[in-house]
Design an enzyme around this catalytic site. Structure first.
Site, PDB file in Angstrom:
ATOM      1  N   ARG A 225      13.351  25.579  23.868  1.00 57.13           N
ATOM      2  CA  ARG A 225      13.130  26.752  23.027  1.00 57.13           C
ATOM      3  C   ARG A 225      13.859  28.201  23.872  1.00 57.13           C
ATOM      4  O   ARG A 225      13.855  28.100  25.177  1.00 57.13           O
ATOM      5  CB  ARG A 225      11.640  26.912  22.916  1.00 57.13           C
ATOM      6  CG  ARG A 225      10.481  26.112  22.062  1.00 57.13           C
ATOM      7  CD  ARG A 225      11.025  27.061  21.058  1.00 57.13           C
ATOM      8  NE  ARG A 225       9.815  26.690  19.480  1.00 57.13           N
ATOM      9  CZ  ARG A 225      10.970  25.364  18.931  1.00 57.13           C
ATOM     10  NH1 ARG A 225      11.841  25.051  18.588  1.00 57.13           N
ATOM     11  NH2 ARG A 225      10.256  24.642  17.608  1.00 57.13           N
ATOM     12  N   HIS A 273      20.193  28.517  16.055  1.00 57.68           N
ATOM     13  CA  HIS A 273      18.647  28.127  16.287  1.00 57.68           C
ATOM     14  C   HIS A 273      19.532  26.702  15.204  1.00 57.68           C
ATOM     15  O   HIS A 273      18.236  27.052  14.174  1.00 57.68           O
ATOM     16  CB  HIS A 273      18.084  28.647  16.161  1.00 57.68           C
ATOM     17  CG  HIS A 273      16.321  27.986  16.070  1.00 57.68           C
ATOM     18  ND1 HIS A 273      15.521  27.806  16.894  1.00 57.68           N
ATOM     19  CD2 HIS A 273      16.662  26.195  16.431  1.00 57.68           C
ATOM     20  CE1 HIS A 273      14.255  27.555  17.153  1.00 57.68           C
ATOM     21  NE2 HIS A 273      15.571  26.508  16.456  1.00 57.68           N
TER      22      HIS A 273
HETATM   23  P1  NAP Z   1       8.059  16.150  22.584  1.00 54.07           P
HETATM   24  O1  NAP Z   1       8.600  14.508  22.535  1.00 54.07           O
HETATM   25  O2  NAP Z   1       6.486  15.911  22.523  1.00 54.07           O
HETATM   26  O3  NAP Z   1       8.636  15.543  23.806  1.00 54.07           O
HETATM   27  C1  NAP Z   1       8.427  16.934  25.117  1.00 54.07           C
HETATM   28  C2  NAP Z   1       9.128  16.369  26.214  1.00 54.07           C
HETATM   29  O4  NAP Z   1       8.476  17.729  26.918  1.00 54.07           O
HETATM   30  C3  NAP Z   1       8.053  15.042  27.465  1.00 54.07           C
HETATM   31  O5  NAP Z   1       9.408  14.727  27.439  1.00 54.07           O
HETATM   32  C4  NAP Z   1       7.067  16.317  27.671  1.00 54.07           C
HETATM   33  O6  NAP Z   1       6.542  14.825  28.903  1.00 54.07           O
HETATM   34  C5  NAP Z   1       7.813  17.307  28.197  1.00 54.07           C
HETATM   35  N1  NAP Z   1       7.330  18.155  28.818  1.00 54.07           N
HETATM   36  C6  NAP Z   1       5.386  19.049  28.502  1.00 54.07           C
HETATM   37  N2  NAP Z   1       5.476  19.911  28.898  1.00 54.07           N
HETATM   38  C7  NAP Z   1       5.992  19.509  30.354  1.00 54.07           C
HETATM   39  C8  NAP Z   1       6.054  20.032  31.513  1.00 54.07           C
HETATM   40  N3  NAP Z   1       4.710  20.861  32.452  1.00 54.07           N
HETATM   41  N4  NAP Z   1       6.384  19.478  32.300  1.00 54.07           N
HETATM   42  C9  NAP Z   1       7.462  18.109  32.549  1.00 54.07           C
HETATM   43  N5  NAP Z   1       7.729  18.024  31.318  1.00 54.07           N
HETATM   44  C10 NAP Z   1       7.076  18.471  29.688  1.00 54.07           C
HETATM   45  O7  NAP Z   1       9.318  16.626  22.168  1.00 54.07           O
HETATM   46  P2  NAP Z   1      10.233  16.638  21.374  1.00 54.07           P
HETATM   47  O8  NAP Z   1      10.073  16.027  19.853  1.00 54.07           O
HETATM   48  O9  NAP Z   1      10.625  15.671  22.200  1.00 54.07           O
HETATM   49  O10 NAP Z   1      10.561  17.720  20.514  1.00 54.07           O
HETATM   50  C11 NAP Z   1      11.194  18.680  22.190  1.00 54.07           C
HETATM   51  C12 NAP Z   1      10.948  20.135  22.003  1.00 54.07           C
HETATM   52  O11 NAP Z   1      12.518  20.275  21.687  1.00 54.07           O
HETATM   53  C13 NAP Z   1      10.364  20.769  20.719  1.00 54.07           C
HETATM   54  O12 NAP Z   1       8.676  21.103  21.322  1.00 54.07           O
HETATM   55  C14 NAP Z   1      11.226  21.618  20.439  1.00 54.07           C
HETATM   56  O13 NAP Z   1      10.979  23.090  21.417  1.00 54.07           O
HETATM   57  C15 NAP Z   1      12.198  21.602  20.985  1.00 54.07           C
HETATM   58  N6  NAP Z   1      13.649  21.087  19.460  1.00 54.07           N
HETATM   59  C16 NAP Z   1      14.854  22.253  19.172  1.00 54.07           C
HETATM   60  C17 NAP Z   1      15.377  21.870  17.922  1.00 54.07           C
HETATM   61  C18 NAP Z   1      16.459  23.295  18.505  1.00 54.07           C
HETATM   62  O14 NAP Z   1      16.544  22.772  16.887  1.00 54.07           O
HETATM   63  N7  NAP Z   1      16.931  24.053  18.663  1.00 54.07           N
HETATM   64  C19 NAP Z   1      15.000  21.299  17.352  1.00 54.07           C
HETATM   65  C20 NAP Z   1      13.842  20.332  17.099  1.00 54.07           C
HETATM   66  C21 NAP Z   1      13.219  20.563  18.074  1.00 54.07           C
HETATM   67  P3  NAP Z   1       5.742  13.662  28.790  1.00 54.07           P
HETATM   68  O15 NAP Z   1       6.916  12.830  28.112  1.00 54.07           O
HETATM   69  O16 NAP Z   1       5.572  13.443  30.279  1.00 54.07           O
HETATM   70  O17 NAP Z   1       4.652  13.593  28.006  1.00 54.07           O
HETATM   71  C1  GLV Z   2      13.030  23.326  15.847  1.00 56.52           C
HETATM   72  O1  GLV Z   2      13.205  24.281  16.566  1.00 56.52           O
HETATM   73  C2  GLV Z   2      12.086  22.394  15.427  1.00 56.52           C
HETATM   74  O2  GLV Z   2      11.076  21.916  16.455  1.00 56.52           O
HETATM   75  O3  GLV Z   2      12.299  21.029  15.052  1.00 56.52           O
END
Ligand code: NAP
Ligand code: GLV
Length: 310
Positions: A225, A273
């Site tokens: 983000r 994005h």
């Molecule tokens: P997820 O499975 O919930 O993974 C989140 C990761 O962040 C986990 O490894 C978590 O640690 C870690 N985390 C959270 N708080 C933390 C902290 N204080 N210190 C260290 N690590 C921390 O989520 P996801 O599905 O992979 O998605 C991740 C993010 O990608 C989304 O929240 C979104 O913001 C972003 N995203 C962006 C796009 C884009 O188009 N640019 C698209 C999709 C998603 P743990 O493993 O220990 O829980």
């Molecule tokens: C996109 O940014 C998502 O959170 O899926």
């Protein structure tokens, strides 16, 4: 009578989502929030952001499905109390995020960013190809998406490191956890990809302090983000030569204003994005499953822990 799912997103196509859901469940109608006639008929919501007036009028709402993996854009403090929230996990999103991360990494690794600038300057500057062994890649956030990114980079032959809040294990990836291990993690990386969830703990985590912990001439890729990155600190670190270049998909303000100084830095590639993209035909089954679970009062798939923030 069809059962109503409210749709709210200015970025996604309500008709495509309606068709994908109706193809599996003809009794479900996906209705854009502007076309809802009776707010009390709404049982479930699929949304990137809430409608401008909020959700208080939808008094029979049983669950909310984020139209994304992240949920911070929904403003968790403004959601109706007691209504559960799920984030979206889907193969189409994971695939597109992995492709983006690989493209950005290979571009910096093979120096295409530098060659693009040299091309514009009509400069021929031979350099042999670097070795992957000398280019460790760090993934901040090794959840669903970061974990898939780390595995794909490992399979390409890069040394890969991962960092998360709690201890994780991914075969062939050196895993670090918690703020205490962040400096050691950062010091080992030539390129860092941020895929963290945005919470109060992770906001601003890419800043002057963390850039200083990375090796001189490192690269930064942000697909988490915009608020994870202190943009002015990145520009200063690039001007100082501490960071050699960056690929940014997310920004503190989106769309990024045309007069933003980021556009003035040739070392930064801006994408609007687009790193991850969700195909309705792929994700409709999950949305339907969560509709069913929410109306039965069961825990949804990928339910968000509101206290934790992700
Ligand atoms: P997820 O499975 O919930 O993974 C989140 C990761 O962040 C986990 O490894 C978590 O640690 C870690 N985390 C959270 N708080 C933390 C902290 N204080 N210190 C260290 N690590 C921390 O989520 P996801 O599905 O992979 O998605 C991740 C993010 O990608 C989304 O929240 C979104 O913001 C972003 N995203 C962006 C796009 C884009 O188009 N640019 C698209 C999709 C998603 P743990 O493993 O220990 O829980
Ligand atoms: C996109 O940014 C998502 O959170 O899926």
């Amino acid at each position: 009578m069809k059962r109503i799912i409210l749709f709210s997103s200015d970025l996604d196509d309500p008709a495509a989502w309606g068709e994908a859901v109706a193809a599996r469940r003809p009794d479900l109608a996906m209705v854009d929030w502007r076309a809802i006639e009776d707010p009390e008929a709404v049982e479930f919501a699929l949304m990137w952001k809430p409608p401008p007036g909020g959700l208080s009028a939808y008094r029979n709402l049983k669950g909310i499905q984020s139209l994304g993996a992240g949920v911070n854009q929904l403003d968790l403090t403004a959601l109706p109390p007691g209504v559960p929230l799920a984030r979206l996990v889907d193969a189409s999103l994971t695939d597109t995020m992995v492709d983006y991360a690989l493209a950005a990494t290979l571009r910096h690794f093979r120096g295409f960013d530098r060659f693009e600038r040299q091309t514009r300057a009509r400069l021929w500057d031979y350099a042999p190809a670097p070795a992957k062994a000398d280019f460790p890649v760090g993934v901040m956030g090794i959840g669903v998406l970061g974990g898939a990114v780390a595995a794909a980079l490992r399979d390409l032959g890069f040394p890969v490191l991962g960092w998360s809040r709690t201890a994780r294990a991914i075969e062939g990836v050196q895993c670090f956890a918690g703020t205490g291990e962040l400096p050691d993690f950062l010091a080992r990386c030539r390129l860092v990809i941020n895929v963290l969830a945005l919470t109060p703990e992770t906001a601003g985590i890419l800043n002057a302090g963390t850039f200083a912990l990375m090796q001189k001439g490192s690269f930064v890729v942000n697909i988490g983000r915009g608020a994870h990155l202190v943009e002015a600190d990145l520009i200063a670190a690039i001007e100082a030569g501490q960071i050699a270049g960056a690929t940014l998909d997310v920004f503190s303000e989106e769309p990024l204003p045309a007069d933003h100084p980021i556009y003035g830095r040739p070392e930064i590639l801006v994408t609007p994005h687009v790193a991850g993209s969700i195909a309705p035909s792929s994700a409709a089954a999950t949305v339907i499953e969560n509709f069913e679970r929410a109306v039965r009062g069961e825990t949804m798939l990928n339910a968000v822990d509101l206290a934790r923030g992700y």
